[in-house]
Design a protein around this motif. Structure first.
Motif, mmCIF file in Angstrom:
data_model
loop_
_atom_site.group_PDB
_atom_site.id
_atom_site.type_symbol
_atom_site.label_atom_id
_atom_site.label_comp_id
_atom_site.label_asym_id
_atom_site.label_seq_id
_atom_site.Cartn_x
_atom_site.Cartn_y
_atom_site.Cartn_z
ATOM 1 N N GLY A 153 0.879 -1.174 0.000
ATOM 2 C CA GLY A 153 0.000 0.000 0.000
ATOM 3 C C GLY A 153 0.907 1.211 0.000
ATOM 4 O O GLY A 153 2.076 1.097 0.335
ATOM 5 N N LYS A 154 0.378 2.357 -0.350
ATOM 6 C CA LYS A 154 1.248 3.537 -0.420
ATOM 7 C C LYS A 154 1.589 4.044 0.983
ATOM 8 O O LYS A 154 0.714 4.212 1.815
ATOM 9 N N ASN A 155 2.865 4.282 1.250
ATOM 10 C CA ASN A 155 3.276 4.989 2.453
ATOM 11 C C ASN A 155 3.800 6.339 1.985
ATOM 12 O O ASN A 155 4.931 6.461 1.503
ATOM 13 N N ILE A 164 2.878 19.110 -2.103
ATOM 14 C CA ILE A 164 1.554 18.835 -1.513
ATOM 15 C C ILE A 164 1.028 17.620 -2.261
ATOM 16 O O ILE A 164 1.081 17.574 -3.495
ATOM 17 N N SER A 165 0.499 16.641 -1.524
ATOM 18 C CA SER A 165 -0.059 15.446 -2.162
ATOM 19 C C SER A 165 -1.334 15.805 -2.932
ATOM 20 O O SER A 165 -2.076 16.694 -2.537
ATOM 21 N N ASP A 166 -1.574 15.057 -4.022
ATOM 22 C CA ASP A 166 -2.842 15.264 -4.734
ATOM 23 C C ASP A 166 -3.925 14.318 -4.197
ATOM 24 O O ASP A 166 -5.039 14.300 -4.703
ATOM 25 N N ASP A 167 -3.602 13.531 -3.177
ATOM 26 C CA ASP A 167 -4.625 12.656 -2.582
ATOM 27 C C ASP A 167 -5.550 13.507 -1.714
ATOM 28 O O ASP A 167 -5.071 14.219 -0.821
ATOM 29 N N PRO A 168 -6.859 13.441 -1.959
ATOM 30 C CA PRO A 168 -7.780 14.352 -1.284
ATOM 31 C C PRO A 168 -7.761 14.275 0.244
ATOM 32 O O PRO A 168 -8.003 15.274 0.919
HETATM 33 MG MG MG Z 1 -0.986 10.990 -5.425
#
Ligand code: MG
Ligand code: PML
Length: 261
Positions: free
Chosen positions: A154-156, A180-184
């Protein structure tokens, strides 16, 4: 030891890009990590991929650059605007007079697949392809901590970002990286530099926002640019992680805090 680079990219027609990850591992670990990366592609929350690309390349041991991970520190912030003020302060401490302008230009990276490469002084964009941006790649962590190493299923966010930032700011012409992450649901971002290390900022955007991107700040002569881009995109790097280093759970903590409001 024979080592290999494995890169995984997964996509489908509805979502486009779903997941991507990479590892540098020994021949003995190859089968195990191919399967872990495959599981990561298949189990991604964004959807089922209809295309998965696993690319495996042999690496010559002598070509690998070994570097220690940047020291990590954390600044607790409760809002995106407070987080941005922290970034501004660090940019100024790094001697970057046009900090406000850099922050404004950073937003243009949100639409890009890779990172923006920005001249820290002239504010000129330096990526050869502005849509694609710069893809910092061929890097992994080197650690004897098995739990940390196998976290690739899984992503860390933290481990992967620390590896990338360490590689990127280790180049003599990169003054700093902003991310900045693009994960909401991931609101922790960072500013990384040789001078101050990897500074995590616990809230750097609004919860729920899919906007995120990276900027690499370049300082140097025009003639040094090509080597810098080659390093970022092609140099094989192993980042040595300290067993006692934090493992990166502050964004989850922030997520809870934000939900409670
Ligand atoms: Mg991302
Ligand atoms: C990404 O989504 O790839 C960026 C992750 C930023 C990680 C910040 C941190 O937790 O230190």
């Amino acid at each position: 030891m024979s080592r290999y680079s494995i890169k995984m990219q997964a996509s489908n027609k509805e979502e486009g890009h779903i997941s991507g990850a990479e590892k540098i591992i020994s021949e003995e670990e190859l089968e195990q990590y191919c399967s872990r990366l495959l599981m990561r592609a298949l189990k991604h929350g964004k959807g089922k991929p209809d295309f998965i690309n696993l690319k495996i390349e042999a690496i010559i041991e002598e070509e690998i650059l070994h570097i220690p991970a940047l020291p990590v520190s954390t600044v607790e912030t409760v809002s995106a605007s407070e987080g941005r003020k922290v970034v501004l302060a660090y940019l100024r401490k790094l001697g970057l007079g046009q900090a406000e302008e850099i922050l404004a230009i950073w937003e243009q990276s949100y639409a890009m697949r890779g990172a923006m490469l920005l001249d820290a002084d002239t504010l000129q964009r330096l990526e050869p392809d502005r849509e694609r941006g710069i893809r910092a790649t061929y890097m992994d962590m080197e650690t004897d901590d098995e739990a940390r190493k196998s976290s690739c299923e899984g992503k860390n966010h933290f481990n992967e970002a620390l590896v990338l930032a360490t590689k990127v700011v280790s180049h003599p012409n990169i003054v700093a990286e902003l991310c900045i992450s693009d994960d909401p649901d991931y609101v922790t971002g960072y500013i990384a530099s040789k001078e101050f290390g990897y500074v995590r900022i616990t809230t750097l955007k609004e919860m729920g926002s899919p906007q995120g991107g990276r900027v690499f700040l370049f300082r140097g002569e025009e003639g040094e640019l090509e080597d810098c881009i080659r390093y970022l995109q092609q140099q094989k790097v192993l980042v040595h992680m300290d067993r006692n280093m934090e493992t990166g759970s502050c964004s989850e903590k922030t997520a809870v805090q934000m939900d409670e409001k």
